[in-house]
Write an enzyme that holds these catalytic residues in place. Structure first.
Site, PDB file in Angstrom:
ATOM      1  N   GLY A  93      38.600  47.637 104.502  1.00 20.98           N
ATOM      2  CA  GLY A  93      39.851  47.131 103.946  1.00 20.98           C
ATOM      3  C   GLY A  93      40.721  46.374 104.932  1.00 20.98           C
ATOM      4  N   HIS A 100      46.577  47.120 114.055  1.00 18.64           N
ATOM      5  CA  HIS A 100      47.874  47.575 113.549  1.00 18.64           C
ATOM      6  C   HIS A 100      47.741  48.951 112.936  1.00 18.64           C
ATOM      7  CE1 HIS A 100      45.787  45.259 110.427  1.00 18.64           C
ATOM      8  NE2 HIS A 100      46.310  46.095 109.557  1.00 18.64           N
ATOM      9  N   HIS A 102      49.310  51.494 110.186  1.00 18.75           N
ATOM     10  CA  HIS A 102      50.169  51.651 109.011  1.00 18.75           C
ATOM     11  C   HIS A 102      50.832  53.022 109.124  1.00 18.75           C
ATOM     12  CE1 HIS A 102      48.274  48.416 106.423  1.00 18.75           C
ATOM     13  NE2 HIS A 102      47.235  48.662 107.207  1.00 18.75           N
TER      14      HIS A 102
HETATM   15  P1  AMP Z   1      45.072  45.662 106.676  1.00 19.46           P
HETATM   16  O1  AMP Z   1      44.568  45.462 105.277  1.00 19.46           O
HETATM   17  O2  AMP Z   1      44.878  47.068 107.194  1.00 19.46           O
HETATM   18  O3  AMP Z   1      44.530  44.610 107.619  1.00 19.46           O
HETATM   19  O4  AMP Z   1      46.656  45.516 106.595  1.00 19.46           O
HETATM   20  C1  AMP Z   1      47.306  44.286 106.668  1.00 19.46           C
HETATM   21  C2  AMP Z   1      48.691  44.536 106.133  1.00 19.46           C
HETATM   22  O5  AMP Z   1      49.520  43.505 106.592  1.00 19.46           O
HETATM   23  C3  AMP Z   1      48.805  44.575 104.611  1.00 19.46           C
HETATM   24  O6  AMP Z   1      49.305  45.838 104.205  1.00 19.46           O
HETATM   25  C4  AMP Z   1      49.781  43.435 104.296  1.00 19.46           C
HETATM   26  O7  AMP Z   1      50.665  43.760 103.261  1.00 19.46           O
HETATM   27  C5  AMP Z   1      50.504  43.261 105.614  1.00 19.46           C
HETATM   28  N1  AMP Z   1      51.027  41.919 105.892  1.00 19.46           N
HETATM   29  C6  AMP Z   1      50.352  40.754 105.914  1.00 19.46           C
HETATM   30  N2  AMP Z   1      51.160  39.736 106.256  1.00 19.46           N
HETATM   31  C7  AMP Z   1      52.378  40.284 106.498  1.00 19.46           C
HETATM   32  C8  AMP Z   1      53.650  39.757 106.879  1.00 19.46           C
HETATM   33  N3  AMP Z   1      53.841  38.435 107.115  1.00 19.46           N
HETATM   34  N4  AMP Z   1      54.684  40.609 107.018  1.00 19.46           N
HETATM   35  C9  AMP Z   1      54.522  41.931 106.781  1.00 19.46           C
HETATM   36  N5  AMP Z   1      53.354  42.489 106.407  1.00 19.46           N
HETATM   37  C10 AMP Z   1      52.301  41.678 106.261  1.00 19.46           C
END
Ligand code: AMP
Length: 116
Positions: A93, A100, A102
């Site tokens: 996912g 990063h 969460h």
């Molecule tokens: P993942 O799927 O673990 O790579 O998580 C990426 C996360 O980044 C997702 O939950 C998105 O909603 C978040 N995301 C992507 N672009 C941005 C942005 N510009 N600002 C804040 N969150 C973001």
């Protein structure tokens, strides 16, 4: 270095977001698609690590700092308890290849996972 991602642009200021926490090596900001009452992303400023496995191997102290900042955010914005999720790899996912965490907190539903 990995290719520049949206999070690299957030660190450089090219994409402006409000930082909820910042240290010399880490920043935190709200996820744009929150999946819990508190859903904050904690990322290193460096773009050198695409995922948490790379980070753990390359700079475990930086990984520990991400966990510490996550704990402080959960105390500030919720009751101190939190779920920490790292999606590691596209098949798990992961969509942004700049490591990063969460941080999910505040009235979590049982089983709520990012990307599920
Ligand atoms: P993942 O799927 O673990 O790579 O998580 C990426 C996360 O980044 C997702 O939950 C998105 O909603 C978040 N995301 C992507 N672009 C941005 C942005 N510009 N600002 C804040 N969150 C973001």
């Amino acid at each position: 270095m990995t290719a520049e991602t949206v999070f690299g642009k957030i660190v450089s200021g090219e994409i402006p977001v409000e930082f909820l926490a910042e240290t010399d090596r880490v920043v935190a900001f709200n996820d744009m698609h929150p999946q819990a009452p508190v859903h904050i992303l904690v990322i290193p400023k460096t773009s050198a690590y695409a995922n948490v496995a790379e980070l753990a191997a390359g700079d475990p102290d930086l990984l520990a700092e991400i966990v510490q900042v996550s704990r402080e955010l959960a105390e500030r914005f919720a009751d101190g308890d939190f779920r920490l999720i790292f999606n590691n790899g596209a098949n798990a996912g992961q969509t942004v290849f700049h490591v990063h965490a969460h941080v999910l907190a505040g009235g979590l539903e049982e089983g709520s996972l990012v990307g599920s």
